[in-house]
Design an enzyme around this catalytic site. Structure first.
Site, short mmCIF file in Angstrom:
data_model
loop_
_atom_site.label_atom_id
_atom_site.label_comp_id
_atom_site.label_asym_id
_atom_site.label_seq_id
_atom_site.Cartn_x
_atom_site.Cartn_y
_atom_site.Cartn_z
CB ILE A 1 19.30 28.49 27.09
CG1 ILE A 1 18.80 29.49 26.03
CG2 ILE A 1 19.03 29.04 28.50
CD1 ILE A 1 17.29 29.60 25.94
CE1 TYR B 1 8.91 25.44 21.74
CE2 TYR B 1 8.69 27.58 20.68
CZ TYR B 1 9.22 26.79 21.67
OH TYR B 1 10.05 27.34 22.62
CB ILE C 1 23.40 39.75 3.41
CG1 ILE C 1 24.86 39.89 3.85
CG2 ILE C 1 22.55 39.22 4.56
CD1 ILE C 1 25.09 41.06 4.78
#
Length: 285
Positions: free
Chosen positions: A14, A124, A177
């Site tokens: 960011i 967190y 995947i």
């Protein structure tokens, strides 16, 4: 009028995008790239930083599995760095912008507005809730103007490979995947839209501490994201899921973004299809 803006965490996903956008405006940007280059938990160092008009606090330890194995480090780093920068804001009479996170836990209702109870599910997120409370306290006790942004799932070119979308893109050329769980639905916000929300937070004149969700107002499951990326890439890979549920998994999140639209005039401009295409094309290069 030129603003002096301090950005912590300027070398992160960011931060890099934000500093590029800030440098295009008439701003003097003071970058604090990472804790290895500047310790925000050392207040004697923070006090010696140049005087600024705005502090944008992006820097944080954020890898959730590590927050369980080393919680003390997460709390100390995230909370003390925020406290030191809030003190600097108070002394400089600077606006403070905190990038928080998704703090709502398992939704009691959807879409989630800013008044939904906060329910952190890991150290967190708990540390981010504590940082939010410090912003509220500095607004109450010292009249410090601050904005708390709660971004939902941010994505875009240049994101670390440990995140969901880069990990899917890296597997598109393989025969298969392989992912953990197909079900969780998330509200995705493109990096450019989050940066624009931060830029508008700098400009808006609001008293006290104001909290805003940053999202799209829609949610997509992991399997829907894979389908979209397979179509974009024309991949022939098969999809397989381990059907393993993560500890504290939240199955759906949708942001209510009426408040940020009303107060800041912000709304997302990049829809998921376009954002995934940009992210895939960037990774392919």
């Amino acid at each position: 009028m030129m603003k002096r803006i301090l950005v912590s965490g300027s070398s992160g996903f960011i931060g890099k995008n934000l500093c590029q956008a800030l440098s295009r405006g008439n701003n003097q940007v003071i970058e604090i790239p990472s804790s290895s280059e500047f310790d925000l938990c050392d207040n004697t160092k923070v006090e010696k930083l140049p005087e600024v008009d705005v502090i944008i606090h992006l820097a944080a330890k954020s890898y959730i599995p590590e927050s369980f194995s080393n919680p003390r480090f997460f709390y100390q780093n995230n909370v003390v760095s925020t406290l030191n920068l809030l003190e600097k804001s108070r002394k400089d009479k600077a606006k403070f912008i905190l990038l928080s996170t998704y703090v709502y836990g398992n939704p009691q209702y959807l879409p989630l507005d800013e008044n939904h109870p906060r329910n952190p599910l890991n150290p967190y997120t708990q540390s981010k809730v504590m940082c939010e409370d410090l912003c509220q306290a500095y607004a109450r006790d010292f009249g410090l103007n601050s904005i708390i942004l709660r971004p939902f799932n941010v994505y875009g070119p240049g994101q670390l490979s440990s995140f969901l979308l880069p990990s899917i893109i890296s597997q598109l050329n393989k025969e298969e995947i392989f992912l953990q769980d197909s079900r969780p639905k998330r509200d995705y916000v493109f990096i450019d839209d989050l940066v624009e929300a931060i830029l508008q937070s700098i400009e808006v004149e609001k008293e006290g501490c104001n909290v805003y969700n940053v999202g799209s107002g829609s949610s997509y499951s992991v399997s829907e994201i894979v389908d979209m990326l397979v179509q974009i890439s024309k991949s022939t890979a098969n999809m397989r899921f381990a059907n393993v549920e993560r500890k504290g998994e939240v199955l759906n999140t949708i942001a209510d973004i009426k408040k940020i639209n009303s107060d800041l005039g912000w709304s997302p401009l990049v829809d998921l299809q376009e954002g995934l295409m940009r992210t895939y094309n960037s990774a392919k290069k």
